[in-house]
Design an enzyme around this catalytic site. Structure first.
Site, short mmCIF file in Angstrom:
data_model
loop_
_atom_site.label_atom_id
_atom_site.label_comp_id
_atom_site.label_asym_id
_atom_site.label_seq_id
_atom_site.Cartn_x
_atom_site.Cartn_y
_atom_site.Cartn_z
N ASP A 12 34.20 48.28 37.59
CA ASP A 12 34.10 46.87 38.01
C ASP A 12 32.65 46.58 38.38
O ASP A 12 31.85 47.50 38.60
CB ASP A 12 35.02 46.59 39.21
CG ASP A 12 34.96 45.11 39.62
OD1 ASP A 12 35.03 44.24 38.73
OD2 ASP A 12 34.81 44.82 40.82
N CYS A 74 38.09 44.55 35.84
CA CYS A 74 37.25 43.37 36.03
C CYS A 74 37.62 42.36 34.95
O CYS A 74 37.48 42.67 33.75
CB CYS A 74 35.79 43.80 35.91
SG CYS A 74 34.59 42.46 35.89
N CYS A 179 40.27 37.16 39.15
CA CYS A 179 39.11 38.03 39.41
C CYS A 179 39.61 39.07 40.40
O CYS A 179 40.28 38.73 41.38
CB CYS A 179 37.97 37.21 40.02
SG CYS A 179 36.67 38.22 40.78
N THR A 180 39.28 40.32 40.16
CA THR A 180 39.85 41.38 41.00
C THR A 180 39.32 41.33 42.43
O THR A 180 39.98 41.82 43.35
CB THR A 180 39.62 42.76 40.36
OG1 THR A 180 38.22 42.94 40.10
CG2 THR A 180 40.39 42.88 39.05
N1 DGL Z 1 35.77 41.53 39.89
C1 DGL Z 1 35.32 40.92 38.72
C2 DGL Z 1 36.37 40.13 37.98
O1 DGL Z 1 37.51 40.51 38.01
C3 DGL Z 1 33.93 40.37 38.65
C4 DGL Z 1 33.46 39.48 39.74
C5 DGL Z 1 31.98 39.25 39.62
O2 DGL Z 1 31.24 40.23 39.66
O3 DGL Z 1 31.58 38.09 39.43
O4 DGL Z 1 36.09 39.16 37.32
#
Ligand code: DGL
Length: 259
Positions: A12, A74, A179-180
């Protein structure tokens, strides 16, 4: 470094993928490696080229480690390069996508909260369009929450942290956490909108188990990779990789390890 047991690498931009790892750990007891690219988080406001380059360099490391499978934990990286990763690497690659279908089934106004890069991607737009056609009772409304992931990345462990000022206003029937990073704030987001929220993490765990079953089926000796001792009890270690490994390990311990 060669893995002797079935091992899985998680990737991620930062701490968000730990929520996926924790969901997978409930179902699979293999050693897990976690790579967070925290120095470059958030990815959501970066260019496709930049994101792709960062993800590919982590996956080149996973290849050298000879992991059995990798999870793009991610949504942003999944929308940007999951197809290319699957073409380039020989191990199974499981992606993370917003759980829009589950929410759309219930109908009504569905908020889908994502990063800007996910919001702008063709893959995500196609998903929303397909599901809007399939579930005409659902009004699927995507939002690019430009500051939310970065805010969570920086402030999650601060006492009294509240992310609700960064949420779009409205009265949705359901909210998809696309988003995770947002999954950490699930109960706060649920309380703010007073409606159910959905994330794709259990779906990732199911697909990862499926990937292991496929690998086992492909083995000539017919031995399953996920033997009962690999599956339980939930004791397998988590190893942290990359320059921010100490921070990710700290967040993992604070948020997911029972004291
Ligand atoms: N955690 C990620 C996602 O699921 C990325 C968030 C980011 O870095 O902007 O999209």
């Amino acid at each position: 470094m060669q893995s002797l047991q079935p091992s899985v690498a998680f990737f991620d931009s930062g701490i968000g993928g730990l929520t996926v790892l924790a969901a997978c750990k409930k179902q699979i007891n293999a050693p897990f490696y976690y790579y967070g690219d925290n120095a470059y988080a958030p990815y959501g406001n970066r260019s496709v080229l930049e994101i792709r380059g960062r993800v590919f360099s982590a996956f080149t490391l996973f290849e050298k480690m000879r992991v059995q499978a990798a999870v793009v934990a991610c949504n942003t990286a999944t929308t940007v390069c999951i197809d290319e990763l699957r073409q380039r690497f020989s191990f199974p690659v499981v992606g993370t996508e917003p759980a829009v279908r589950t929410a759309a089934k219930r109908g009504g106004e569905i908020f889908v909260l994502t990063t800007r890069a996910t919001y702008e991607s063709l893959r995500f737009k196609t998903l929303c369009k397909r599901l809007s056609d399939e579930y005409p009772n659902a009004n699927i409304r995507p939002f690019a929450c430009k500051r939310l992931a970065g805010d969570i990345e920086r402030n999650l462990l601060k006492e009294g942290y509240d992310c609700t000022s960064l949420l779009p206003k409205g009265k949705p029937a359901a909210v998809v956490l696309g988003c995770t990073h947002y999954v950490y704030m699930q109960s706060q987001i649920q309380a703010y909108y007073d409606c159910p929220t959905y994330d794709g993490n259990d779906g990732v765990a199911r697909r990862l188990r499926g990937a292991f079953n496929d690998l086992a089926a492909a083995r000539r000796d017919g031995q399953p990779l996920l033997t009962p001792d690999v599956l339980s009890p939930k004791t397998a270690p988590v190893f942290f990789l990359g320059s921010s490994k100490a921070y990710n390990e700290h967040v993992y311990e604070q948020m997911f390890v029972e004291k």
